[in-house]
Scaffold this motif. Structure first.
Motif, short mmCIF file in Angstrom:
data_model
loop_
_atom_site.label_atom_id
_atom_site.label_comp_id
_atom_site.label_asym_id
_atom_site.label_seq_id
_atom_site.Cartn_x
_atom_site.Cartn_y
_atom_site.Cartn_z
N ASN A 86 4.59 -7.80 1.99
CA ASN A 86 3.98 -6.52 2.25
C ASN A 86 3.52 -5.94 0.78
O ASN A 86 4.39 -5.74 0.29
CB ASN A 86 4.60 -5.58 3.12
CG ASN A 86 3.64 -4.71 3.75
OD1 ASN A 86 2.46 -4.28 3.10
ND2 ASN A 86 3.92 -3.91 4.77
N LEU A 87 2.08 -6.28 0.36
CA LEU A 87 2.10 -6.04 -0.80
C LEU A 87 1.06 -4.81 -1.15
O LEU A 87 0.48 -4.17 -0.16
CB LEU A 87 1.01 -7.34 -1.71
CG LEU A 87 1.97 -8.49 -1.43
CD1 LEU A 87 0.84 -9.81 -1.96
CD2 LEU A 87 3.17 -8.23 -2.48
N TRP A 88 0.87 -4.29 -2.42
CA TRP A 88 -0.13 -3.09 -2.41
C TRP A 88 -1.58 -3.66 -2.34
O TRP A 88 -2.00 -4.19 -3.13
CB TRP A 88 0.21 -2.55 -3.55
CG TRP A 88 1.49 -2.18 -4.01
CD1 TRP A 88 2.23 -1.10 -3.58
CD2 TRP A 88 2.72 -2.75 -4.44
NE1 TRP A 88 3.52 -0.82 -3.76
CE2 TRP A 88 3.76 -2.17 -4.39
CE3 TRP A 88 3.03 -4.14 -4.96
CZ2 TRP A 88 4.99 -2.43 -4.81
CZ3 TRP A 88 4.08 -4.70 -5.40
CH2 TRP A 88 5.29 -3.80 -5.13
N PRO A 89 -2.17 -2.96 -1.33
CA PRO A 89 -3.54 -3.25 -0.97
C PRO A 89 -4.50 -3.24 -2.02
O PRO A 89 -5.47 -3.91 -2.20
CB PRO A 89 -3.99 -2.52 0.23
CG PRO A 89 -2.99 -1.38 0.28
CD PRO A 89 -1.81 -2.08 -0.28
N ASN A 90 -4.39 -2.40 -3.02
CA ASN A 90 -5.26 -2.20 -3.99
C ASN A 90 -4.95 -2.74 -5.21
O ASN A 90 -5.74 -2.34 -6.15
CB ASN A 90 -5.54 -0.53 -4.29
CG ASN A 90 -4.24 0.27 -4.34
OD1 ASN A 90 -3.30 -0.41 -3.95
ND2 ASN A 90 -4.19 1.44 -4.93
N LEU A 91 -3.97 -3.55 -5.31
CA LEU A 91 -3.72 -4.26 -6.40
C LEU A 91 -4.02 -5.72 -6.23
O LEU A 91 -4.14 -6.27 -5.16
CB LEU A 91 -2.03 -4.48 -6.90
CG LEU A 91 -1.49 -3.19 -7.35
CD1 LEU A 91 -0.29 -3.39 -7.73
CD2 LEU A 91 -2.31 -2.47 -8.33
N THR A 92 -4.34 -6.43 -7.09
CA THR A 92 -4.87 -8.09 -7.22
C THR A 92 -3.57 -8.76 -7.09
O THR A 92 -2.64 -8.33 -7.68
CB THR A 92 -5.61 -8.46 -8.33
OG1 THR A 92 -5.01 -8.55 -9.40
CG2 THR A 92 -7.08 -7.57 -8.52
N PRO A 123 -6.12 -15.20 -7.84
CA PRO A 123 -5.35 -14.02 -8.35
C PRO A 123 -6.25 -12.81 -8.57
O PRO A 123 -5.85 -11.90 -8.87
CB PRO A 123 -4.91 -14.46 -9.52
CG PRO A 123 -5.60 -15.46 -10.15
CD PRO A 123 -6.27 -16.02 -9.06
N THR A 124 -7.67 -13.03 -8.45
CA THR A 124 -8.46 -11.83 -8.65
C THR A 124 -8.95 -11.19 -7.50
O THR A 124 -9.70 -9.81 -7.44
CB THR A 124 -9.91 -12.27 -9.21
OG1 THR A 124 -10.40 -12.98 -8.17
CG2 THR A 124 -9.63 -13.09 -10.64
N LYS A 126 -8.00 -8.74 -4.14
CA LYS A 126 -7.13 -7.49 -3.87
C LYS A 126 -6.30 -7.99 -2.73
O LYS A 126 -6.58 -8.69 -1.65
CB LYS A 126 -7.77 -6.25 -3.42
CG LYS A 126 -8.86 -5.74 -4.48
CD LYS A 126 -8.21 -4.73 -5.49
CE LYS A 126 -9.27 -4.21 -6.24
NZ LYS A 126 -8.62 -3.21 -7.16
N ARG A 128 -5.38 -6.44 -0.06
CA ARG A 128 -5.55 -6.11 1.33
C ARG A 128 -6.35 -7.18 2.00
O ARG A 128 -6.62 -7.26 2.94
CB ARG A 128 -6.33 -4.72 1.24
CG ARG A 128 -7.76 -4.72 0.81
CD ARG A 128 -8.43 -3.54 1.12
NE ARG A 128 -7.77 -2.48 1.08
CZ ARG A 128 -7.75 -1.54 -0.14
NH1 ARG A 128 -8.41 -2.04 -1.19
NH2 ARG A 128 -7.12 -0.37 -0.19
#
Lengths: 304, 532
Positions: A86-92, A123-124, A126, A128
Motif C-alpha cells: 500500500n503506497l502513498w497515492p500522491n508520490l511517484t 518510476p514517474t 503516481k 495511485r
C-alpha cells in the motif's frame, strides 16, 4: 549459522490465538519457503519478525538480536516486501523507492536503475495509478536495490506476470549466490519448489511440517495410471498406494515416492499394458496439508 | 448512454452502507438544534432581554460571522435562533453531503469498487444516480425531521411554516453541496481532490458571503450561503432561496451526469502530468515524508487561517466606531479597566481562533494513525526507523503547524485590523495574545499523541475534546454554563492577555500537562502492536 531463530512463539489477539508455539530457523545463505493457507499465520509471523507486533510468548532472534527490542538495528540489514503493498497515492514510484532505500541506509543508485529496467517499472507515475503488480515492483526494486543480509518477502509475486515472476526468481537466486538469506512466503508452489532450500508449512498457527526440499520430496507421491493384461490382486492393500480409483479397466492411484520400486515390481507381475506417470510434485503434499488431511505423516505431525 | 439500470438496487445498497453514519449525524444535528433552541428560549424569556441581545447582533463582526441580523426590532426566539444557528448548521450539512457524495462516487471509483458494479448488468450512470438520490433523500428526511422537531418544541414565535422553512434551508443547501461535489468528482481523478475542491468552494462561499454581508449585498447573492440566509426564517419566511438553490442543484446534477457519461472510468477531466523520477533530498526522512504528504492540506489551512484572522481584523475598524456610538455595549463590556472595547472583543475571538488553529495540528498528528491503518507505517518501521523517530516526527510537525497557524491568524488579524482602524494596534500585543494559546493547542495535540499511543482505535477522542472545548468556551457564555466546565478545556484556562493580568501559572500547568500526555503517548506507542 542461523539468521532467524524463532522459538515457541505464541501470539494472541484478544482471545484468538493466531500463532501457537511456532518454531522456525533460517540459516545463512539459504532460501526458506514459508507456506500455508490464508489466515494460517504467515503474515503474523513475519510481522513479529519485523518487530511490528510483539510475540505474546517465545523468543524471536534475528542476527542474534531480539526482534522486538532491537528492531531498528536489525532493520538496517533487512529488506522487506509485504504481500499487500500500500503506497502513498500522491508520490511517484521513483520517489517511494528513493525513500525506502534511503531509510534503510545504504543506497546503490546503479542497482536501482538496473532493477527498474529489469522489472520494467515506470518510476514517474503516481502510485495511485499503479496496479497491484506495479506496486509490488516498487517494493521489490527498493528491496533488492539495498544491500540487505536478509530478505523477508511476503507473497511478493502474487500480482506479477510470469515474465516478471522470472525476473523476481533471478533476483532471489542472485541474492542467495551472494550469501544472503531469504524468507519467502508464497502460495506459488512451483516458485517455492524452484527457489527454496528448506520449507516450513504453517496451518492454523502451528508449524506442521518443516525440512529441506529433499526431505519433503520423500513425502511426495507419484501419480500412476496403469492397465495390466491380467487382473490385478487387491492393489489397495499394497503398502504406499493411495487414492485408488478404477477407470474403464485401468487404475489410477498415487504412490509414496520411496515405495515406487516395490509397487512397480508388483504391477509388472501382471503384465503392464499401459503405464502413465505424472512426476512427483510438492503440490499434492502441500494440498494435503492445506486441506488439513489427517493422514499420518512421518515427521512433524503435531496437528492431530 | 444515460442508462440507470440497477439504480434502485444500488440505492438500497448505499442506504445499507450508510445505515449507521447518516442516522447518527442526523439525530445529533436535530438534537443540538432543538437543545440550543430550548436553551435560548429559557435564557431569553423576556422581550427586554431579547432586545438587548438584538443590540449586540448589529455589528459587523457578528454580521460577518453569522450573516445579517433580521427581525431585530421585534427579536423573537425564532429570529434569534435562526440567525445564530442556521449558517453553521448549513455548513455542517454541506460537509456531511460533500463527504457522502465523495465517498460513494470518486472514492469507490478510485478503490475499484465502481468497476465491479459496472461490470455487472447495471447502467453506466446507476451509481451516480443512486448517490444523488440518496443525497436528496437524506437531505429531505433531515429537513422534514428538523422542521417538525423545531415546531414540536411549541415555542410561540416558531410556527410550522418557519420551522419547515428552516429545515428546507438545511436540506436545500445540503443537496446543493452534494451536487457540487458530484461535479468535482468528475473533474478530479481521486477522492482527495474531490473533497478538497468541494471544501474550497464551501470556504469561498462563506468568505464571499461574509464580505458581502458586511459591505455589499449584491456580493452575497453570488454565494449559495448568501441565498440561504435570504430566507429570513421565522420573520418573513421567504421561500425563493430554497427554489433557487434547488434549481441550481438540478442544473449541476445534469451537468455531472453528462460529464460522467462521457469520461472513461477512473479518469478525471482535469489533466495530470508525469511525476518525478527521483525523490528530492527533502523527502527522504519520516519528517520529510510527513511534510510532503500533508503539504497541500497544510498550505490551504495556512492560507485559510490568515484569511480567517484577516476577516475578523477587517471588521475591527467598523467595530471601533460602532462601540463608540453604542452606549449599551459600552456598559455591557465594561470598559472601565482601561482596555478598549475592541481589545475585549478580540480576546473573545482569540480563543475561538486558537481552537480553529488546532484543527490542522490535530489532523496532522492523527495522520499517523491513518497511515497505520493503511499499512504504510509498517513499511517505514520495517526500515531503519524507530517508533520514537516516527512519532517524534509527527509531534514536531504538528507543533510547528500549531505555531504557524496561530502566528498566521494573529498576523492576518493584525494586518487587516490595522488597515481598517484609525488607531493601529500594537503587533506584539495582538501576537502575544494569540501565541499564549499555543500551550492549549499543544495540549490537544499531546492528547492526540496519548490516544495514538494507548488507544489508536479511538482517535475520535481528540476531536471530541476539541469540540467539547469549542462548545463550552464559545457557547458556554451564551448558554451560561458553570465555570468549571470550561475549565476542563485548556482554552478556558489560558489568560486573556489583552484584558487580564498576566498570570502565567495556568499556561505553565497546561504546558506540563501537554508534556505528560506526550510522554505517556510515546511509552504506549513503543509497547503496542502496529495495527494491520
Amino acid at each position: 549459522m542461523s539468521i532467524i531463530e524463532v522459538k515457541n512463539v505464541t501470539k494472541q489477539f484478544g482471545k484468538f490465538t493466531a500463532l501457537d508455539g511456532v518454531d522456525m530457523q533460517v540459516n545463512k545463505g539459504e532460501v526458506y519457503g514459508f507456506i500455508g493457507p490464508n489466515g494460517a499465520g504467515k503474515s503474523t509471523t513475519i510481522r513479529i519478525l519485523l518487530g511490528i507486533i510483539k510475540a505474546s510468548k517465545g523468543s524471536v532472534q534475528i542476527f542474534g538480536k531480539d526482534a522486538w527490542q532491537e528492531a531498528v538495528s536489525i532493520h538496517e540489514r533487512i529488506a522487506y516486501v509485504p504481500g499487500d503493498v500500500n503506497l502513498w497515492p500522491n508520490l511517484t514510484g521513483g520517489e517511494v523507492i528513493d525513500l525506502f532505500t534511503k531509510l534503510r541506509g545504504k543506497v546503490d543508485k546503479g542497482r536501482r536503475e538496473e532493477l527498474m529496467e529489469r522489472f520494467e517499472l515506470d518510476p514517474t507515475k503516481k502510485c495511485r495509478t499503479y496496479s497491484k503488480g506495479n506496486r509490488q515492483k516498487v517494493a521489490l526494486v527498493s528491496a533488492f536495490a539495498s544491500e540487505a543480509d536478509l530478505y523477508i518477502l511476503d507473497e511478493p509475486t502474487s500480482g506479477l506476470d510470469p515474465l516478471m515472476e522470472r525476473v523476481f526468481q533471478e533476483c532471489v537466486l542472485e541474492a542467495k549466490d551472494a550469501g544472503k538469506s531469504v524468507l519467502l512466503s508464497s502460495h506459488i508452489l512451483s516458485e517455492v519448489e524452484r527457489l527454496c532450500d528448506r520449507v516450513g508449512i504453517i496451518r492454523q498457527g502451528k508449524m506442521i511440517e518443516s525440512g529441506s526440499m529433499s526431505e519433503l520430496r520423500h513425502l511426495t507421491r507419484t501419480n500412476l495410471l496403469v492397465q495390466t493384461k491380467q487382473t490385478m490382486g487387491d492393489l489397495g492393500k499394497i503398502e504406499g498406494v493411495h487414492d485408488l480409483e478404477e477407470k474403464e479397466g485401468a487404475f489410477s492411484f498415487q504412490v509414496d515416492s520411496e515405495k515406487l520400486d516395490g509397487v512397480i515390481r508388483y504391477l509388472s507381475s501382471f503384465g503392464i499394458e499401459k503405464l502413465e506417470s505424472a512426476p512427483p510434485n510438492l503440490e499434492d503434499l502441500f494440498m494435503r496439508h492445506y486441506e488439513g488431511d489427517r493422514e499420518p505423516m512421518r515427521e512433524g505431525e503435531q496437528d492431530a | 448512454m444515460l442508462s440507470g439500470r440497477g439504480t434502485t438496487t444500488l440505492l438500497r445498497f448505499l442506504v445499507r452502507r450508510d445505515r449507521i453514519r447518516t442516522p447518527v449525524f442526523g439525530s445529533l444535528l436535530i438534537l443540538i438544534t432543538c437543545m440550543t433552541t430550548v436553551a435560548l428560549a429559557n435564557l431569553y424569556n423576556s422581550s427586554d432581554s431579547r432586545q438587548t441581545m438584538a443590540e449586540t447582533m448589529v455589528n459587523p463582526a457578528m454580521t460577518a460571522m453569522l450573516g445579517k441580523g433580521y427581525g431585530l426590532e421585534n427579536y423573537t426566539i425564532g429570529a434569534m435562533m435562526a440567525h445564530q444557528m442556521l449558517l453553521f448548521t448549513v455548513i455542517a450539512m454541506a460537509i456531511m453531503n460533500i463527504l457522502l457524495v465523495a465517498r460513494h462516487t470518486r472514492a469507490d471509483e478510485e478503490e475499484g469498487r465502481v468497476e465491479l458494479i459496472r461490470s455487472l448488468p447495471s447502467g453506466r450512470l446507476a451509481n451516480l444516480y443512486a448517490t444523488l438520490i440518496l443525497a436528496f433523500l437524506t437531505n429531505m428526511v433531515i429537513a422534514i425531521l428538523t422542521g417538525l422537531g423545531l415546531y414540536a418544541l411549541g415555542i410561540e414565535s416558531m410556527n410550522l411554516e418557519g420551522s419547515l422553512l428552516y429545515g428546507a434551508a438545511l436540506g436545500a443547501a445540503g443537496f446543493f453541496f452534494a451536487t457540487v461535489t458530484s461535479i468535482f468528482a468528475q473533474l478530479s481523478e481521486n477522492a482527495r481532490g474531490t473533497i478538497g475542491l468541494s471544501f474550497t468552494l464551501l470556504g469561498i462561499s462563506y468568505l464571499i458571503r461574509a464580505v458581502g454581508d458586511v459591505s455589499n449585498d449584491a456580493l452575497s447573492m453570488v454565494s449559495p450561503l448568501g441565498w440561504i440566509l435570504g430566507s429570513e426564517v421565522y420573520v418573513t419566511n421567504k421561500w425563493w432561496p430554497i427554489v433557487i438553490t434547488l434549481t441550481f442543484s438540478v442544473l449541476l446534477m445534469i451537468v455531472s451526469c453528462v460529464l460522467y457519461s462521457k469520461r472513461d472510468l477512473g479518469a478525471g477531466l482535469l489533466p495530470t502530468k508525469p511525476g518525478k523520477r527521483n525523490a528530492s533530498a527533502s523527502l527522504l526522512s519520516p519528517f520529510g515524508l510527513s511534510i510532503r504528504l500533508q503539504r497541500t492540506g497544510l498550505i490551504s489551512w495556512a492560507v485559510g487561517m490568515f484569511i480567517l484572522g484577516a476577516s475578523y481584523g477587517s471588521v475591527l475598524g467598523d467595530l471601533d466606531s460602532f462601540f463608540v456610538e453604542n452606549e449599551m455595549f459600552q456598559q455591557l463590556l465594561n470598559p472601565e479597566n482601561g482596555h478598549s472595547l475592541t481589545e475585549q472583543f478580540l480576546t473573545m475571538m482569540m480563543s475561538v481562533l486558537a481552537m480553529v488553529s488546532t484543527i490542522p495540528a490535530l489532523m496532522s498528528v492523527n495522520k499517523l494513525v491513518g497511515e497505520e491503518r493503511k499499512g504504510r507505517v509498517e513499511l517505514l518501521l520495517s526500515k531503519k526507523v524507530s517508533r520514537n523517530r516516527l512519532l517524534g516526527s509527527a509531534l514536531v510537525l504538528s507543533t510547528i503547524v500549531s505555531f504557524i497557524m496561530l502566528s498566521l491568524t494573529a498576523l492576518g488579524l493584525w494586518t487587516a485590523g490595522n488597515l481598517s482602524m484609525e488607531n493601529g494596534m500594537d503587533f506584539w500585543n495582538v501576537y502575544s495574545a494569540a501565541i499564549v494559546y499555543l500551550p492549549a493547542v499543544l495540549l490537544i495535540v499531546g492528547f492526540g499523541i496519548l490516544i495514538i499511543g494507548l488507544l489508536p482505535r479511538v482517535t475520535i477522542a481528540g476531536w471530541i475534546y476539541l469540540m467539547f472545548s469549542f462548545f463550552v468556551v464559545y457557547l458556554g457564555g451564551l448558554l451560561e454554563f458553570p465555570e468549571w466546565l470550561s475549565g476542563i478545556s485548556p482554552f478556558g484556562q489560558i489568560p486573556e492577555l489583552l484584558v487580564e493580568k498576566r498570570n502565567y501559572l495556568p499556561v505553565f500547568i497546561v504546558t506540563v500537562l501537554a508534556g505528560l500526555c506526550v510522554v505517556v503517548g510515546f511509552v504506549g506507542y513503543n509497547k503496542r502492536d502496529i495495527q494491520a
